[in-house]
Design a protein around this motif. Structure first.
Motif, PDB file in Angstrom:
ATOM      1  N   ILE A  70     -58.096 -10.535   6.236  1.00 53.62           N
ATOM      2  CA  ILE A  70     -57.721 -11.291   6.782  1.00 53.62           C
ATOM      3  C   ILE A  70     -58.286 -12.595   6.772  1.00 53.62           C
ATOM      4  N   ASN A  71     -57.766 -13.478   6.050  1.00 55.24           N
ATOM      5  CA  ASN A  71     -58.022 -14.533   5.370  1.00 55.24           C
ATOM      6  C   ASN A  71     -57.382 -15.863   5.689  1.00 55.24           C
ATOM      7  N   GLU A  72     -56.574 -15.915   6.323  1.00 56.08           N
ATOM      8  CA  GLU A  72     -55.867 -16.894   7.886  1.00 56.08           C
ATOM      9  C   GLU A  72     -56.716 -17.683   7.846  1.00 56.08           C
ATOM     10  N   PRO A  73     -58.088 -17.754   8.622  1.00 55.19           N
ATOM     11  CA  PRO A  73     -58.713 -18.979   8.804  1.00 55.19           C
ATOM     12  C   PRO A  73     -59.465 -19.864   7.063  1.00 55.19           C
ATOM     13  N   LEU A  74     -59.659 -18.935   6.293  1.00 54.66           N
ATOM     14  CA  LEU A  74     -59.974 -19.795   4.871  1.00 54.66           C
ATOM     15  C   LEU A  74     -58.805 -20.429   4.865  1.00 54.66           C
ATOM     16  N   VAL A  75     -57.697 -19.798   4.397  1.00 56.84           N
ATOM     17  CA  VAL A  75     -56.424 -20.268   3.616  1.00 56.84           C
ATOM     18  C   VAL A  75     -56.519 -22.257   4.534  1.00 56.84           C
ATOM     19  N   PHE A  76     -56.085 -21.264   5.979  1.00 53.77           N
ATOM     20  CA  PHE A  76     -55.741 -22.827   6.767  1.00 53.77           C
ATOM     21  C   PHE A  76     -57.117 -23.909   7.074  1.00 53.77           C
ATOM     22  N   GLY A  77     -57.906 -23.054   7.406  1.00 59.38           N
ATOM     23  CA  GLY A  77     -59.113 -23.938   7.432  1.00 59.38           C
ATOM     24  C   GLY A  77     -59.428 -25.046   6.118  1.00 59.38           C
ATOM     25  N   THR A  78     -59.082 -24.557   4.508  1.00 58.42           N
ATOM     26  CA  THR A  78     -59.479 -25.493   3.621  1.00 58.42           C
ATOM     27  C   THR A  78     -58.554 -25.156   2.394  1.00 58.42           C
ATOM     28  N   ILE A  79     -58.001 -24.012   2.020  1.00 58.35           N
ATOM     29  CA  ILE A  79     -56.919 -24.183   1.143  1.00 58.35           C
ATOM     30  C   ILE A  79     -56.138 -24.829   1.157  1.00 58.35           C
ATOM     31  N   VAL A  80     -54.829 -24.604   2.590  1.00 58.21           N
ATOM     32  CA  VAL A  80     -53.861 -25.031   1.970  1.00 58.21           C
ATOM     33  C   VAL A  80     -54.132 -27.256   2.106  1.00 58.21           C
ATOM     34  N   TRP A  81     -52.841 -27.692   1.230  1.00 57.30           N
ATOM     35  CA  TRP A  81     -52.966 -28.781   1.425  1.00 57.30           C
ATOM     36  C   TRP A  81     -54.177 -29.011   0.236  1.00 57.30           C
ATOM     37  N   ASN A  82     -55.686 -28.199  -0.050  1.00 49.48           N
ATOM     38  CA  ASN A  82     -56.672 -28.699  -1.031  1.00 49.48           C
ATOM     39  C   ASN A  82     -56.481 -27.993  -2.004  1.00 49.48           C
ATOM     40  N   PRO A  83     -56.423 -29.591  -2.869  1.00 52.99           N
ATOM     41  CA  PRO A  83     -55.997 -29.670  -4.126  1.00 52.99           C
ATOM     42  C   PRO A  83     -56.659 -28.074  -5.112  1.00 52.99           C
ATOM     43  N   TYR A  84     -58.384 -28.614  -5.051  1.00 51.53           N
ATOM     44  CA  TYR A  84     -59.342 -28.262  -5.585  1.00 51.53           C
ATOM     45  C   TYR A  84     -59.068 -26.509  -5.359  1.00 51.53           C
ATOM     46  N   LEU A  85     -58.794 -26.045  -4.215  1.00 55.70           N
ATOM     47  CA  LEU A  85     -58.804 -24.765  -3.259  1.00 55.70           C
ATOM     48  C   LEU A  85     -57.295 -24.236  -4.055  1.00 55.70           C
ATOM     49  N   MET A  86     -56.819 -24.819  -3.412  1.00 53.71           N
ATOM     50  CA  MET A  86     -55.081 -24.386  -3.721  1.00 53.71           C
ATOM     51  C   MET A  86     -54.601 -23.476  -5.433  1.00 53.71           C
ATOM     52  N   LEU A  87     -54.930 -24.862  -6.661  1.00 58.39           N
ATOM     53  CA  LEU A  87     -55.019 -23.994  -7.829  1.00 58.39           C
ATOM     54  C   LEU A  87     -55.272 -22.558  -7.963  1.00 58.39           C
ATOM     55  N   PRO A  88     -56.407 -22.662  -7.878  1.00 59.99           N
ATOM     56  CA  PRO A  88     -57.293 -20.963  -7.959  1.00 59.99           C
ATOM     57  C   PRO A  88     -56.764 -20.108  -6.940  1.00 59.99           C
ATOM     58  N   LEU A  89     -56.205 -20.164  -6.321  1.00 59.74           N
ATOM     59  CA  LEU A  89     -55.903 -19.571  -5.023  1.00 59.74           C
ATOM     60  C   LEU A  89     -54.001 -18.491  -5.939  1.00 59.74           C
ATOM     61  N   TRP A  90     -53.141 -19.609  -6.149  1.00 60.09           N
ATOM     62  CA  TRP A  90     -51.912 -19.299  -7.756  1.00 60.09           C
ATOM     63  C   TRP A  90     -52.947 -18.935  -8.444  1.00 60.09           C
ATOM     64  N   ILE A  91     -53.670 -18.804  -9.254  1.00 62.28           N
ATOM     65  CA  ILE A  91     -54.266 -18.307 -10.312  1.00 62.28           C
ATOM     66  C   ILE A  91     -54.585 -17.177 -10.173  1.00 62.28           C
ATOM     67  N   ASN A  92     -54.908 -16.880  -9.318  1.00 62.74           N
ATOM     68  CA  ASN A  92     -55.148 -15.564  -8.855  1.00 62.74           C
ATOM     69  C   ASN A  92     -54.079 -14.753  -8.758  1.00 62.74           C
ATOM     70  N   GLY A  93     -53.631 -15.759  -7.981  1.00 63.41           N
ATOM     71  CA  GLY A  93     -51.919 -15.214  -7.379  1.00 63.41           C
ATOM     72  C   GLY A  93     -51.662 -13.690  -8.905  1.00 63.41           C
ATOM     73  N   ILE A  94     -51.725 -14.846  -9.187  1.00 62.44           N
ATOM     74  CA  ILE A  94     -50.303 -14.348 -11.097  1.00 62.44           C
ATOM     75  C   ILE A  94     -51.926 -13.693 -12.308  1.00 62.44           C
ATOM     76  N   VAL A  95     -53.209 -13.835 -12.179  1.00 68.66           N
ATOM     77  CA  VAL A  95     -53.554 -12.888 -13.246  1.00 68.66           C
ATOM     78  C   VAL A  95     -54.407 -11.717 -12.478  1.00 68.66           C
ATOM     79  N   LEU A  96     -54.493 -11.908 -11.435  1.00 62.82           N
ATOM     80  CA  LEU A  96     -55.302 -10.588 -10.620  1.00 62.82           C
ATOM     81  C   LEU A  96     -53.786  -9.346 -10.693  1.00 62.82           C
ATOM     82  N   PRO A  97     -53.084  -9.748 -10.463  1.00 61.51           N
ATOM     83  CA  PRO A  97     -52.146  -8.727 -10.192  1.00 61.51           C
ATOM     84  C   PRO A  97     -51.720  -8.334 -11.950  1.00 61.51           C
ATOM     85  N   LEU A  98     -51.055  -8.934 -12.908  1.00 57.73           N
ATOM     86  CA  LEU A  98     -51.296  -8.716 -13.776  1.00 57.73           C
ATOM     87  C   LEU A  98     -52.672  -7.896 -14.529  1.00 57.73           C
ATOM     88  N   ILE A  99     -53.493  -8.067 -14.380  1.00 59.75           N
ATOM     89  CA  ILE A  99     -54.822  -7.282 -14.886  1.00 59.75           C
ATOM     90  C   ILE A  99     -54.743  -6.023 -14.413  1.00 59.75           C
TER      91      ILE A  99
END
Length: 167
Positions: A70-99
Motif C-alpha cells: 500500500i503506497n498511497e501515503p507515500l505517493v500522495f504524500g511526496t511523489i505526486v507533483w514532485n519532479p524529483y520522485l515522479m520521474l523515477p516512479l515512471w522509470i520503474n514503471g517501465i524498466v521493472l515490468p520489462l525485466i
C-alpha cells in the motif's frame, strides 16, 4: 490478463507448457514491491538514509503500509507533483515490468499458472505463491535492487534540497 491466467491454469492442468506471460499475477507479484512503482526501496531509503526530518518521518509513516504493498501515503504524500520522485516512479514503471517479462520469456522462472489476486500479501510470500522457485526470489531481489538504484540519485537530490529548506 484474466484470460492469460485462465489459459495458464488450463495448460498446467493438462500437463502442457505454460505460455501466457502477460497476467496480473506476474505484475502484482514481482515488480511492484511496496506498491506500484516499486516504492519499498524508496521508503527504506527515507527511513534509514534520509537526513531530512520530513523524509525520515514519512519513511516511518509509510514502512508498515509498504510491507502490504500500500503506497498511497507515500505517493500522495511526496511523489505526486514532485519532479524529483515522479520521474523515477515512471522509470520503474517501465524498466521493472520489462525485466520481469524478459526473465519469464527466457524461462528463468516458472510462469504463474494459478489465479492470485491478493496483491496485499507481503513480498516475498506472494512471489513464492505464484512462482514457487528460488529463481523467482532471485528475480525479486534483482527488481528490488534495480528499483532502488533508479530511485537513489533522485532521492539524494531531493533529500539534500529538503535539508537546505529545513536549515
Amino acid at each position: 490478463m484474466f484470460a492469460g491466467i485462465a489459459n495458464n491454469a488450463q495448460q498446467f492442468a493438462h500437463g502442457q507448457a505454460i505460455t501466457h506471460i502477460f497476467t496480473s499475477e506476474l505484475i502484482y507479484s514481482f515488480p511492484w514491491i511496496g506498491g506500484v512503482g516499486c516504492t519499498m526501496p524508496l521508503v527504506l531509503m527515507m527511513l534509514f538514509w534520509s537526513k531530512s526530518k520530513r523524509l525520515k518521518a514519512l519513511g516511518k509513516a509509510c514502512v508498515v503500509p509498504s510491507i502490504f504493498n500500500i503506497n498511497e501515503p507515500l505517493v500522495f504524500g511526496t511523489i505526486v507533483w514532485n519532479p524529483y520522485l515522479m520521474l523515477p516512479l515512471w522509470i520503474n514503471g517501465i524498466v521493472l515490468p520489462l525485466i520481469t517479462v524478459f526473465w519469464f520469456k527466457f524461462g528463468l522462472s516458472p510462469i504463474p499458472h494459478s489465479l492470485m489476486q491478493m496483491w496485499y500479501i507481503p513480498f516475498p510470500f506472494v512471489t513464492w505463491i505464484v512462482s514457487p522457485a528460488i529463481s523467482a526470489l532471485i528475480l525479486l531481489a534483482i527488481l528490488f535492487c534495480v528499483g532502488g538504484l533508479i530511485y537513489y540519485p533522485f532521492f539524494k537530490i531531493y533529500d539534500s534540497n529538503l535539508i537546505k529548506e529545513e536549515n
